[in-house]
Design a protein around this motif. Sequence first.
Motif, PDB file in Angstrom:
ATOM      1  N   LYS A   1       0.842  -1.191   0.000  1.00 48.22           N
ATOM      2  CA  LYS A   1       0.000   0.000   0.000  1.00 48.22           C
ATOM      3  C   LYS A   1       0.879   1.243   0.000  1.00 48.22           C
ATOM      4  O   LYS A   1       1.906   1.292   0.664  1.00 48.22           O
ATOM      5  N   ILE A   2       0.462   2.223  -0.766  1.00 47.34           N
ATOM      6  CA  ILE A   2       1.121   3.533  -0.775  1.00 47.34           C
ATOM      7  C   ILE A   2       0.049   4.554  -0.453  1.00 47.34           C
ATOM      8  O   ILE A   2      -1.010   4.577  -1.095  1.00 47.34           O
ATOM      9  N   ARG A   3       0.301   5.352   0.556  1.00 49.25           N
ATOM     10  CA  ARG A   3      -0.687   6.356   0.969  1.00 49.25           C
ATOM     11  C   ARG A   3      -0.767   7.486  -0.045  1.00 49.25           C
ATOM     12  O   ARG A   3       0.235   7.906  -0.588  1.00 49.25           O
ATOM     13  N   GLY A   4      -1.952   7.967  -0.250  1.00 52.47           N
ATOM     14  CA  GLY A   4      -2.176   9.065  -1.183  1.00 52.47           C
ATOM     15  C   GLY A   4      -2.553   8.537  -2.551  1.00 52.47           C
ATOM     16  O   GLY A   4      -2.117   7.471  -2.951  1.00 52.47           O
ATOM     17  N   ASN A   5      -3.373   9.269  -3.269  1.00 54.64           N
ATOM     18  CA  ASN A   5      -3.793   8.821  -4.597  1.00 54.64           C
ATOM     19  C   ASN A   5      -3.065   9.555  -5.715  1.00 54.64           C
ATOM     20  O   ASN A   5      -3.382   9.390  -6.868  1.00 54.64           O
ATOM     21  N   PHE A   6      -2.090  10.352  -5.381  1.00 54.09           N
ATOM     22  CA  PHE A   6      -1.386  11.138  -6.387  1.00 54.09           C
ATOM     23  C   PHE A   6      -0.278  10.356  -7.080  1.00 54.09           C
ATOM     24  O   PHE A   6       0.385  10.870  -7.955  1.00 54.09           O
ATOM     25  N   TYR A   7      -0.075   9.087  -6.700  1.00 52.99           N
ATOM     26  CA  TYR A   7       0.954   8.278  -7.339  1.00 52.99           C
ATOM     27  C   TYR A   7       0.408   7.477  -8.515  1.00 52.99           C
ATOM     28  O   TYR A   7       1.153   6.875  -9.251  1.00 52.99           O
ATOM     29  N   GLY A   8      -0.890   7.413  -8.671  1.00 46.85           N
ATOM     30  CA  GLY A   8      -1.484   6.662  -9.765  1.00 46.85           C
ATOM     31  C   GLY A   8      -1.809   5.237  -9.374  1.00 46.85           C
ATOM     32  O   GLY A   8      -1.438   4.760  -8.304  1.00 46.85           O
ATOM     33  N   ASN A   9      -2.503   4.535 -10.249  1.00 46.63           N
ATOM     34  CA  ASN A   9      -2.991   3.193  -9.973  1.00 46.63           C
ATOM     35  C   ASN A   9      -1.901   2.129  -9.924  1.00 46.63           C
ATOM     36  O   ASN A   9      -2.081   1.080  -9.329  1.00 46.63           O
ATOM     37  N   SER A  10      -0.787   2.353 -10.584  1.00 41.15           N
ATOM     38  CA  SER A  10       0.228   1.309 -10.682  1.00 41.15           C
ATOM     39  C   SER A  10       1.414   1.533  -9.742  1.00 41.15           C
ATOM     40  O   SER A  10       2.440   0.887  -9.886  1.00 41.15           O
ATOM     41  N   ALA A  11       1.279   2.397  -8.764  1.00 43.28           N
ATOM     42  CA  ALA A  11       2.406   2.751  -7.906  1.00 43.28           C
ATOM     43  C   ALA A  11       2.967   1.562  -7.132  1.00 43.28           C
ATOM     44  O   ALA A  11       4.187   1.376  -7.076  1.00 43.28           O
ATOM     45  N   VAL A  12       2.120   0.742  -6.541  1.00 45.44           N
ATOM     46  CA  VAL A  12       2.596  -0.398  -5.751  1.00 45.44           C
ATOM     47  C   VAL A  12       3.338  -1.383  -6.644  1.00 45.44           C
ATOM     48  O   VAL A  12       4.416  -1.854  -6.306  1.00 45.44           O
ATOM     49  N   VAL A  13       2.768  -1.674  -7.806  1.00 42.98           N
ATOM     50  CA  VAL A  13       3.408  -2.598  -8.749  1.00 42.98           C
ATOM     51  C   VAL A  13       4.734  -2.026  -9.228  1.00 42.98           C
ATOM     52  O   VAL A  13       5.728  -2.744  -9.337  1.00 42.98           O
ATOM     53  N   GLU A  14       4.765  -0.736  -9.491  1.00 44.58           N
ATOM     54  CA  GLU A  14       6.001  -0.103  -9.960  1.00 44.58           C
ATOM     55  C   GLU A  14       7.091  -0.150  -8.891  1.00 44.58           C
ATOM     56  O   GLU A  14       8.236  -0.512  -9.175  1.00 44.58           O
ATOM     57  N   VAL A  15       6.750   0.184  -7.662  1.00 42.71           N
ATOM     58  CA  VAL A  15       7.743   0.188  -6.582  1.00 42.71           C
ATOM     59  C   VAL A  15       8.289  -1.217  -6.339  1.00 42.71           C
ATOM     60  O   VAL A  15       9.499  -1.409  -6.214  1.00 42.71           O
ATOM     61  N   ASN A  16       7.408  -2.217  -6.301  1.00 46.50           N
ATOM     62  CA  ASN A  16       7.885  -3.581  -6.112  1.00 46.50           C
ATOM     63  C   ASN A  16       8.733  -4.048  -7.297  1.00 46.50           C
ATOM     64  O   ASN A  16       9.727  -4.749  -7.115  1.00 46.50           O
ATOM     65  N   GLY A  17       8.355  -3.656  -8.499  1.00 49.27           N
ATOM     66  CA  GLY A  17       9.162  -3.987  -9.672  1.00 49.27           C
ATOM     67  C   GLY A  17      10.537  -3.343  -9.604  1.00 49.27           C
ATOM     68  O   GLY A  17      11.555  -3.975  -9.916  1.00 49.27           O
ATOM     69  N   ASP A  18      10.570  -2.090  -9.180  1.00 48.58           N
ATOM     70  CA  ASP A  18      11.856  -1.398  -9.005  1.00 48.58           C
ATOM     71  C   ASP A  18      12.707  -2.110  -7.963  1.00 48.58           C
ATOM     72  O   ASP A  18      13.918  -2.310  -8.149  1.00 48.58           O
ATOM     73  N   LEU A  19      12.075  -2.496  -6.851  1.00 49.51           N
ATOM     74  CA  LEU A  19      12.804  -3.221  -5.805  1.00 49.51           C
ATOM     75  C   LEU A  19      13.350  -4.546  -6.328  1.00 49.51           C
ATOM     76  O   LEU A  19      14.488  -4.916  -6.034  1.00 49.51           O
ATOM     77  N   LEU A  20      12.549  -5.275  -7.092  1.00 54.47           N
ATOM     78  CA  LEU A  20      13.025  -6.540  -7.657  1.00 54.47           C
ATOM     79  C   LEU A  20      14.275  -6.331  -8.501  1.00 54.47           C
ATOM     80  O   LEU A  20      15.243  -7.094  -8.407  1.00 54.47           O
ATOM     81  N   GLN A  21      14.253  -5.298  -9.321  1.00 57.54           N
ATOM     82  CA  GLN A  21      15.406  -5.027 -10.178  1.00 57.54           C
ATOM     83  C   GLN A  21      16.637  -4.637  -9.359  1.00 57.54           C
ATOM     84  O   GLN A  21      17.735  -5.140  -9.587  1.00 57.54           O
ATOM     85  N   VAL A  22      16.444  -3.743  -8.410  1.00 55.94           N
ATOM     86  CA  VAL A  22      17.572  -3.295  -7.579  1.00 55.94           C
ATOM     87  C   VAL A  22      18.134  -4.457  -6.763  1.00 55.94           C
ATOM     88  O   VAL A  22      19.356  -4.656  -6.697  1.00 55.94           O
ATOM     89  N   LEU A  23      17.257  -5.232  -6.140  1.00 55.32           N
ATOM     90  CA  LEU A  23      17.727  -6.344  -5.304  1.00 55.32           C
ATOM     91  C   LEU A  23      18.460  -7.392  -6.119  1.00 55.32           C
ATOM     92  O   LEU A  23      19.507  -7.901  -5.691  1.00 55.32           O
ATOM     93  N   SER A  24      17.947  -7.718  -7.294  1.00 53.79           N
ATOM     94  CA  SER A  24      18.631  -8.686  -8.152  1.00 53.79           C
ATOM     95  C   SER A  24      20.010  -8.184  -8.557  1.00 53.79           C
ATOM     96  O   SER A  24      20.999  -8.916  -8.491  1.00 53.79           O
ATOM     97  N   ARG A  25      20.060  -6.942  -8.949  1.00 51.27           N
ATOM     98  CA  ARG A  25      21.340  -6.376  -9.400  1.00 51.27           C
ATOM     99  C   ARG A  25      22.330  -6.225  -8.246  1.00 51.27           C
ATOM    100  O   ARG A  25      23.521  -6.461  -8.419  1.00 51.27           O
ATOM    101  N   MET A  26      21.831  -5.852  -7.071  1.00 52.96           N
ATOM    102  CA  MET A  26      22.735  -5.745  -5.917  1.00 52.96           C
ATOM    103  C   MET A  26      23.195  -7.122  -5.440  1.00 52.96           C
ATOM    104  O   MET A  26      24.286  -7.263  -4.911  1.00 52.96           O
TER     105      MET A  26
END
Length: 122
Positions: free
Chosen positions: A27-52
Amino acid sequence: MAGAEPVSDRMLDILNDLPELVRVVTKIRGNFYGNSAVVEVNGDLLQVLSRMYWFTGKREYLEWAAAIADYYLNAQHLPTLALDRLRIRDHGCEIISGLCEVYLAPPIHGRKKESNGNPIST
């Protein structure tokens, strides 16, 4: 990042502090991030964690990435179920490439999955 760079230490510091706040974003508080914010953040984390993981060899990054991937490969959270939010363009494609990067790491480093999705050791 292709190797040690001036930002490497700072990136690792941020990444190492993050688990104290969240491991899988649901969950991300606030509606100003758009509908795909949670999916985007987790996707970003997956990429960063894999690369690190590849960069440092720290298995904890791979395990954290696997936990996020397991969340999205659970029947209740499949990215394909959120067709109104999953976009294969900016702000949605991160989850697809992130899942691909995590998928590549375990077979190479000994973590396989049974057909039921449970991790097994080799």
